[in-house]
Design an enzyme around this catalytic site. Structure first.
Site, PDB file in Angstrom:
ATOM      1  N   CYS A 101       0.848  -1.192   0.000  1.00  0.00           N
ATOM      2  CA  CYS A 101       0.000   0.000   0.000  1.00  0.00           C
ATOM      3  C   CYS A 101       0.882   1.240   0.000  1.00  0.00           C
ATOM      4  O   CYS A 101       1.826   1.338   0.784  1.00  0.00           O
ATOM      5  CB  CYS A 101      -0.921   0.016   1.215  1.00  0.00           C
ATOM      6  SG  CYS A 101      -2.080   1.407   1.212  1.00  0.00           S
ATOM      7  N   HIS A 143      -8.918  -3.865  -2.680  1.00  0.00           N
ATOM      8  CA  HIS A 143      -7.986  -3.059  -1.867  1.00  0.00           C
ATOM      9  C   HIS A 143      -8.364  -1.578  -1.924  1.00  0.00           C
ATOM     10  O   HIS A 143      -8.410  -0.896  -0.900  1.00  0.00           O
ATOM     11  CB  HIS A 143      -6.559  -3.264  -2.393  1.00  0.00           C
ATOM     12  CG  HIS A 143      -5.513  -2.442  -1.706  1.00  0.00           C
ATOM     13  ND1 HIS A 143      -4.542  -2.965  -0.878  1.00  0.00           N
ATOM     14  CD2 HIS A 143      -5.257  -1.101  -1.745  1.00  0.00           C
ATOM     15  CE1 HIS A 143      -3.766  -1.997  -0.430  1.00  0.00           C
ATOM     16  NE2 HIS A 143      -4.174  -0.858  -0.935  1.00  0.00           N
ATOM     17  N   GLU A 144      -8.678  -1.110  -3.144  1.00  0.00           N
ATOM     18  CA  GLU A 144      -9.003   0.317  -3.299  1.00  0.00           C
ATOM     19  C   GLU A 144     -10.375   0.638  -2.708  1.00  0.00           C
ATOM     20  O   GLU A 144     -10.559   1.696  -2.098  1.00  0.00           O
ATOM     21  CB  GLU A 144      -8.961   0.708  -4.781  1.00  0.00           C
ATOM     22  CG  GLU A 144      -7.647   0.444  -5.498  1.00  0.00           C
ATOM     23  CD  GLU A 144      -6.421   1.049  -4.825  1.00  0.00           C
ATOM     24  OE1 GLU A 144      -5.309   0.606  -5.135  1.00  0.00           O
ATOM     25  OE2 GLU A 144      -6.570   1.953  -3.970  1.00  0.00           O
ATOM     26  N   HIS A 147     -10.160   1.342   0.821  1.00  0.00           N
ATOM     27  CA  HIS A 147      -9.688   2.706   1.123  1.00  0.00           C
ATOM     28  C   HIS A 147     -10.862   3.683   1.233  1.00  0.00           C
ATOM     29  O   HIS A 147     -10.826   4.617   2.021  1.00  0.00           O
ATOM     30  CB  HIS A 147      -8.730   3.217   0.038  1.00  0.00           C
ATOM     31  CG  HIS A 147      -7.291   2.806   0.230  1.00  0.00           C
ATOM     32  ND1 HIS A 147      -6.558   3.106   1.360  1.00  0.00           N
ATOM     33  CD2 HIS A 147      -6.449   2.138  -0.580  1.00  0.00           C
ATOM     34  CE1 HIS A 147      -5.335   2.625   1.240  1.00  0.00           C
ATOM     35  NE2 HIS A 147      -5.235   2.034   0.065  1.00  0.00           N
TER      36      HIS A 147
HETATM   37  O1  K2U Z   1      -1.848   1.795  -2.029  1.00  0.00           O
HETATM   38  C1  K2U Z   1      -2.521   1.433  -2.984  1.00  0.00           C
HETATM   39  O2  K2U Z   1      -3.759   1.420  -2.958  1.00  0.00           O
HETATM   40  C2  K2U Z   1      -1.779   0.909  -4.207  1.00  0.00           C
HETATM   41  C3  K2U Z   1      -1.570  -0.598  -4.014  1.00  0.00           C
HETATM   42  C4  K2U Z   1      -2.385  -1.334  -5.022  1.00  0.00           C
HETATM   43  C5  K2U Z   1      -2.352  -2.825  -4.744  1.00  0.00           C
HETATM   44  C6  K2U Z   1      -3.241  -3.367  -3.869  1.00  0.00           C
HETATM   45  C7  K2U Z   1      -3.293  -4.722  -3.676  1.00  0.00           C
HETATM   46  C8  K2U Z   1      -2.421  -5.578  -4.303  1.00  0.00           C
HETATM   47  C9  K2U Z   1      -1.506  -5.038  -5.165  1.00  0.00           C
HETATM   48  C10 K2U Z   1      -1.457  -3.670  -5.394  1.00  0.00           C
HETATM   49  C11 K2U Z   1      -0.077  -0.947  -4.100  1.00  0.00           C
HETATM   50  O3  K2U Z   1       0.664  -0.280  -3.157  1.00  0.00           O
HETATM   51  S1  K2U Z   1       0.664  -0.547  -5.577  1.00  0.00           S
HETATM   52  C12 K2U Z   1       2.299  -1.296  -5.321  1.00  0.00           C
HETATM   53  C13 K2U Z   1       2.236  -2.753  -5.702  1.00  0.00           C
HETATM   54  C14 K2U Z   1       2.368  -3.050  -7.040  1.00  0.00           C
HETATM   55  C15 K2U Z   1       2.265  -4.378  -7.448  1.00  0.00           C
HETATM   56  C16 K2U Z   1       2.027  -5.399  -6.531  1.00  0.00           C
HETATM   57  C17 K2U Z   1       1.886  -5.082  -5.188  1.00  0.00           C
HETATM   58  C18 K2U Z   1       1.993  -3.752  -4.760  1.00  0.00           C
HETATM   59 ZN    ZN Z   2      -3.493   1.011  -0.489  1.00  0.00          ZN
END
Ligand code: K2U
Ligand code: ZN
Length: 175
Positions: A101, A143-144, A147
């Site tokens: 995240c 995940h989003e 948030h």
């Molecule tokens: O903070 C956020 O919302 C961006 C997240 C998006 C994400 C959520 C769940 C699983 C993977 C990604 C990440 O911080 S973006 C960085 C990242 C990229 C690829 C894989 C894992 C994390």
């Molecule tokens: Zn996040």
């Protein structure tokens, strides 16, 4: 050129608020927020970002899946703004996967998520979209969406042992 926005970090109360629905999608300020959020996520190597993470407590996030070390099969997709998003159906199947995240730097967690979901949202032009998402893109969406409801991935791990440092995570995925 859109501006890069500061990302709110764990402990900032805005990350724990319930975000407000978006009423005027074509508003110029909202369109600018969409462009700046895409720019900010891309610059941070993110595959998603939610408006509360850039201190705007609105029900809006960006999903921008791309292949990455942990999810090499992840689809490459254009950064997509999802406004007033909701899950309208989901699989019984739950899968655990590693998440990070942008608001919790240096930490990764093994998080259970629905493997498949049906979602509805308005796109940046105000058109209602209905999509079925699976695997990594479904994970990013969930995940989003968390948030927007003041929930972070660290809240969802089943055990504290499922939280690791970025350094240990890199060691894990390269072993
Ligand atoms: O903070 C956020 O919302 C961006 C997240 C998006 C994400 C959520 C769940 C699983 C993977 C990604 C990440 O911080 S973006 C960085 C990242 C990229 C690829 C894989 C894992 C994390
Ligand atoms: Zn996040």
């Amino acid at each position: 050129m859109a501006e890069l926005l500061e990302i709110a970090k764990l402990g900032n109360p805005i990350l724990r608020q319930i975000a407000q629905p978006v009423s005027n999608i074509t508003d110029a300020t909202l369109q600018a927020l969409i462009d700046s959020s895409i720019e900010t996520a891309t610059a941070a190597n993110g595959v998603g970002i939610a408006a509360p993470q850039v201190s705007q407590s609105y029900r809006l996030f960006i999903v921008a899946s791309r292949p990455n070390p942990r999810y090499p099969d992840a689809p490459l997709m254009e950064a997509t703004a999802m406004i007033n998003p909701k899950i309208v159906a989901r699989s019984d199947e739950i899968v655990k996967g590693w998440e990070g995240c942008l608001s919790v730097p240096g930490v990764r967690g093994l998080v259970p998520r629905y493997r498949a979901i049906a979602v509805e949202y308005s796109d940046r032009y105000g058109n209602l979209q209905h999509q079925e998402l699976t695997d990594f893109v479904a994970r990013i969406f969930q995940h989003e969406l968390d948030h927007l409801n003041g929930i972070l991935f660290v809240d969802r791990v089943e055990s504290d042992r499922d939280l690791v440092t970025e350094e240990e995570y890199q060691r894990l995925i390269s072993s």
